[in-house]
Design a protein around this motif. Structure first.
Motif, PDB file in Angstrom:
ATOM      1  N   THR A 172       0.804  -1.232   0.000  1.00 28.62           N
ATOM      2  CA  THR A 172       0.000   0.000   0.000  1.00 28.62           C
ATOM      3  C   THR A 172       0.832   1.275   0.000  1.00 28.62           C
ATOM      4  O   THR A 172       0.270   2.359  -0.098  1.00 28.62           O
ATOM      5  CB  THR A 172      -0.943   0.036   1.218  1.00 28.62           C
ATOM      6  OG1 THR A 172      -0.166   0.025   2.427  1.00 28.62           O
ATOM      7  CG2 THR A 172      -1.881  -1.152   1.210  1.00 28.62           C
ATOM      8  N   ASP A 173       2.154   1.183   0.097  1.00 25.96           N
ATOM      9  CA  ASP A 173       2.987   2.376   0.166  1.00 25.96           C
ATOM     10  C   ASP A 173       3.237   2.944  -1.226  1.00 25.96           C
ATOM     11  O   ASP A 173       3.621   2.209  -2.135  1.00 25.96           O
ATOM     12  CB  ASP A 173       4.332   2.034   0.820  1.00 25.96           C
ATOM     13  CG  ASP A 173       5.136   3.279   1.146  1.00 25.96           C
ATOM     14  OD1 ASP A 173       5.776   3.829   0.229  1.00 25.96           O
ATOM     15  OD2 ASP A 173       5.120   3.709   2.311  1.00 25.96           O
ATOM     16  N   PRO A 174       3.015   4.250  -1.446  1.00 27.45           N
ATOM     17  CA  PRO A 174       3.190   4.815  -2.790  1.00 27.45           C
ATOM     18  C   PRO A 174       4.625   4.757  -3.287  1.00 27.45           C
ATOM     19  O   PRO A 174       4.865   4.746  -4.492  1.00 27.45           O
ATOM     20  CB  PRO A 174       2.720   6.268  -2.623  1.00 27.45           C
ATOM     21  CG  PRO A 174       2.810   6.552  -1.158  1.00 27.45           C
ATOM     22  CD  PRO A 174       2.538   5.253  -0.479  1.00 27.45           C
ATOM     23  N   ALA A 175       5.597   4.714  -2.379  1.00 26.57           N
ATOM     24  CA  ALA A 175       6.996   4.659  -2.796  1.00 26.57           C
ATOM     25  C   ALA A 175       7.499   3.231  -2.976  1.00 26.57           C
ATOM     26  O   ALA A 175       8.350   2.970  -3.833  1.00 26.57           O
ATOM     27  CB  ALA A 175       7.874   5.383  -1.776  1.00 26.57           C
ATOM     28  N   ASP A 176       7.012   2.301  -2.170  1.00 33.48           N
ATOM     29  CA  ASP A 176       7.545   0.937  -2.157  1.00 33.48           C
ATOM     30  C   ASP A 176       6.670  -0.082  -2.874  1.00 33.48           C
ATOM     31  O   ASP A 176       7.030  -1.255  -2.948  1.00 33.48           O
ATOM     32  CB  ASP A 176       7.722   0.464  -0.708  1.00 33.48           C
ATOM     33  CG  ASP A 176       8.868   1.160  -0.011  1.00 33.48           C
ATOM     34  OD1 ASP A 176       9.666   1.807  -0.711  1.00 33.48           O
ATOM     35  OD2 ASP A 176       8.961   1.070   1.228  1.00 33.48           O
ATOM     36  N   ALA A 177       5.521   0.319  -3.388  1.00 37.45           N
ATOM     37  CA  ALA A 177       4.558  -0.647  -3.933  1.00 37.45           C
ATOM     38  C   ALA A 177       5.199  -1.591  -4.931  1.00 37.45           C
ATOM     39  O   ALA A 177       5.987  -1.189  -5.792  1.00 37.45           O
ATOM     40  CB  ALA A 177       3.399   0.089  -4.585  1.00 37.45           C
ATOM     41  N   GLY A 178       4.845  -2.857  -4.810  1.00 32.57           N
ATOM     42  CA  GLY A 178       5.376  -3.871  -5.708  1.00 32.57           C
ATOM     43  C   GLY A 178       4.979  -5.254  -5.227  1.00 32.57           C
ATOM     44  O   GLY A 178       4.182  -5.396  -4.291  1.00 32.57           O
ATOM     45  N   PRO A 179       5.527  -6.290  -5.837  1.00 33.71           N
ATOM     46  CA  PRO A 179       5.130  -7.650  -5.477  1.00 33.71           C
ATOM     47  C   PRO A 179       5.698  -8.090  -4.132  1.00 33.71           C
ATOM     48  O   PRO A 179       6.845  -7.780  -3.796  1.00 33.71           O
ATOM     49  CB  PRO A 179       5.713  -8.494  -6.618  1.00 33.71           C
ATOM     50  CG  PRO A 179       6.864  -7.681  -7.138  1.00 33.71           C
ATOM     51  CD  PRO A 179       6.470  -6.254  -6.969  1.00 33.71           C
ATOM     52  N   VAL A 180       4.888  -8.800  -3.385  1.00 31.42           N
ATOM     53  CA  VAL A 180       5.299  -9.423  -2.127  1.00 31.42           C
ATOM     54  C   VAL A 180       5.175 -10.925  -2.283  1.00 31.42           C
ATOM     55  O   VAL A 180       4.166 -11.427  -2.794  1.00 31.42           O
ATOM     56  CB  VAL A 180       4.417  -8.938  -0.960  1.00 31.42           C
ATOM     57  CG1 VAL A 180       4.672  -9.769   0.294  1.00 31.42           C
ATOM     58  CG2 VAL A 180       4.674  -7.467  -0.678  1.00 31.42           C
ATOM     59  N   THR A 181       6.211 -11.644  -1.858  1.00 31.45           N
ATOM     60  CA  THR A 181       6.193 -13.100  -1.911  1.00 31.45           C
ATOM     61  C   THR A 181       6.312 -13.661  -0.505  1.00 31.45           C
ATOM     62  O   THR A 181       7.263 -13.356   0.216  1.00 31.45           O
ATOM     63  CB  THR A 181       7.352 -13.647  -2.766  1.00 31.45           C
ATOM     64  OG1 THR A 181       7.251 -13.114  -4.088  1.00 31.45           O
ATOM     65  CG2 THR A 181       7.299 -15.172  -2.836  1.00 31.45           C
TER      66      THR A 181
END
Length: 612
Positions: A172-181
């Motif tokens: 949910t972070d606008p700077a860190d958003a990306g895939p989580v495994t």
């Protein structure tokens, strides 16, 4: 409460809420895509079945396709909702690595839950386990580390207590958003633990709007005030911030011409008087002409990828670059004057510092004049006569028949240049061009996810025959599940855009167009795309001429919505006609090929560090 690890994870998913850009509260995790195997069917699969009425489960045909659908879902919801994808370990897990790369490159959130080997190691080696001779802790899931923004392997149930807040943060972070495994060993999935009730309390994740540092704003405002020919570049971060209207108000107040990146495409209504067109290799000559003359570039919410910057030749060598970005990682690139903060909040604060400053009207007027020239060029391309339609003509037909809230998609090959450069949008954020990773196959799987997510308008995905053959199985998934969209398949006999690159740089035709590939047949077989799509449960509408395309697309729109399934338009297209923006792109060319001279000229004009 005593739950298995899998049950606790599912209950946590259900407790997470999200606030959309228009203030509505929705589930952060609206559904799960799953293909079960021995590594997840009894642990996570049982937990998902228990909550099947609260958390919808969709079964795809390939793990990659499901994960790409989740990526398409995240893009269509502007990163406000996140798809979850689970697989068994082994080939199922590794199939998702490509999709993780797509999400990582495009800064899109997706939660991947691959099964993993036994932590007890009692039955090792198990089916689908790859053994590492020097490291028994390593599994195939470690391949996700390079394409995940956050990776964890859950070896004890209680580890969820510390890792789940980090999962929510990254997604949910606008700077860190990306895939989580989260790799889930199958024995741990079934282990029980007394989880605290508070873990499952409802939480609403609202968009963060960090404000920029005031000193950085003052320096940025000073750079703009000194500019004679500033240019505003809008990227995907403007879209995810919901700052499109704010950006146009900023441009209008100060008279700054506006252009878009690939990820920011359709933020600006095509007819806006300050709109210069899309920027870069797959953009427009109108935007590129202004970029070459600009003395200050304000880039908002963009990482300035090489196609946007024409491999850093689109700007003049003495340009001043000011970046406004939620991610400091992106803001500081290339020596930019970095302003770190939310796009919407940052533009408000920056405009306040500029007060009533405005650009010379002569520069402002250039935007519409240059874009009008580009529009005339696109009109010419759309009007080309010939028996076999061009990509530009097919795009024009779809564009003319689309509604304001429709959503158009593509990902790879020659179609991105046609949609980015030639599409005329209404400013309703109506496009998804996956050109961060340029993943063949995203066009159909991503459309399935987008069709799930969109609450208004119709999704249309446009692709070539190469992408269709790369990954078409999720057409059946969408047809089976009842998610309608239109797919326009342009058959030009192979990987035509790579053939263009190959031959354009002096290489010999080889292994791209089907006619240049090795075959044992004098008359090789051809794919009947219409019959194939029909066999996957789609309504099909073949076309031959541009008029046929118009009629077929109109009928496909009606059929998709009425029958709740994908409708496919199939048309033969020319492999040798493209929309060109006149920009350079750096590729590796051997010295003996004719294109090497052009590469050397481009390298000489390349900007390496912009801060002056």
């Amino acid at each position: 409460m005593k739950l298995t690890t899998a049950q606790a994870l599912v209950r946590w998913l259900l407790a997470q809420r999200s606030e959309t850009l228009d203030g509505r509260e929705v589930p952060l995790f609206p559904g799960v895509f799953a293909i079960f195997g021995h590594g997840n069917v009894l642990g996570l699969g049982t937990a998902l079945e228990e909550y099947r009425d609260e958390l919808p489960l969709w079964r795809g045909q390939t793990e990659q396709g499901m994960a790409l659908a989740a990526v398409g879902y995240a893009k269509a919801t502007h990163r406000r909702q996140v798809g979850v994808v689970t697989s068994s370990i082994g080939p199922g897990a590794l199939n998702m690595v490509t999709a993780a790369g797509v999400a990582h490159a495009n800064r899109l959130p997706v939660l991947l839950l691959p099964g993993d080997t036994f932590t007890s190691r009692a039955p090792d080696p198990v089916l689908q386990q790859v053994e590492h001779f020097g490291d028994p802790t390593a599994t195939v899931n470690d391949a996700f580390r390079a394409v995940s923004r956050y990776f964890d392997r859950i070896t004890r149930p209680e580890q969820l207590l510390s890792t789940l807040p980090q999962v929510a943060r990254v997604l949910t972070d606008p700077a860190d958003a990306g895939p989580v495994t989260l790799a889930l060993p199958q024995d741990v999935q079934a282990e029980t633990y007394d989880f605290p009730d508070a873990l499952f309390a409802p939480v609403t994740h609202r968009p963060q709007r960090p404000r920029p540092d005031r000193r950085a704003l003052t320096e940025a405002a000073g750079a703009l005030r000194a500019a004679r020919k500033p240019l505003l570049v809008l990227g995907g971060g403007v879209r995810y911030s919901g700052a499109g209207e704010r950006a146009l108000a900023f441009a209008g107040r100060h008279g700054i011409p506006v252009t878009e990146t690939t990820a920011g495409r359709t933020l600006v209504p095509h007819g806006h008087p300050l709109y210069a067109g899309p920027l870069g290799v797959t953009g427009s000559t109108s935007a590129n002409v202004l970029a070459a003359e600009a003395d200050v570039v304000l880039a908002v919410g963009t990482r300035l990828q090489d196609f946007t910057t024409a491999s850093w030749t689109v700007f003049s060598t003495d340009v001043r670059l000011v970046t406004l970005n939620a991610a400091r990682f992106d803001a500081v690139k290339h020596g930019a004057l970095a302003v770190v903060g939310d796009a919407d909040a940052g533009l408000v604060d920056l405009s306040a510092q500029l007060e009533n400053w405005r650009v010379d009207p002569l520069w402002t007027e250039r935007a519409a004049a240059e874009r009008n020239r580009w529009d005339a060029h696109i009109d010419t391309l759309r009007a080309v006569s010939g028996e076999v339609p061009t990509y530009a003509q097919v795009v024009g037909a779809v564009n003319d028949l689309s509604e304001p809230h429709d959503y158009v998609m593509t990902a790879s090959g020659g179609m991105p240049g046609e949609l980015i450069g030639g599409w005329r949008g209404s400013g309703s954020i109506s496009m998804d061009v996956e050109y961060g990773f340029s993943c063949m196959g995203y066009e159909l799987a991503g459309a399935w996810g987008a069709a799930m997510a969109r609450t208004e308008g119709l999704v249309t995905t446009m692709l070539g025959d190469g992408s269709y053959l790369m990954l078409n199985s999720e057409l059946f998934s969408a047809a089976f599940a009842g998610h309608p969209f239109v797919a326009v398949v342009c058959d030009n006999d192979g990987y035509a855009v790579i053939a263009r690159l190959q031959e354009g740089q002096g290489g010999k035709p080889f292994n791209n167009l089907l006619g240049d590939c090795r075959s044992a047949h004098a008359d090789p077989p051809r794919v009947d795309f219409a019959r194939h799509a029909e066999s996957l449960g789609c309504a099909v509408f073949p076309a031959s001429t541009v008029d046929d395309v118009r009629a077929a697309y109109a009928n496909a729109r009606e059929a998709a919505m009425a029958e709740k399934r994908p409708a496919v338009v199939v048309v033969r297209t020319r492999p040798d006609s493209w929309t060109e923006a006149g920009a350079w792109w750096e590729v590796g060319v051997p010295e003996h090929l004719s294109g090497r001279e052009g590469i050397e000229r481009g390298k000489a004009a390349q900007v390496r560090y912009l801060r002056i």
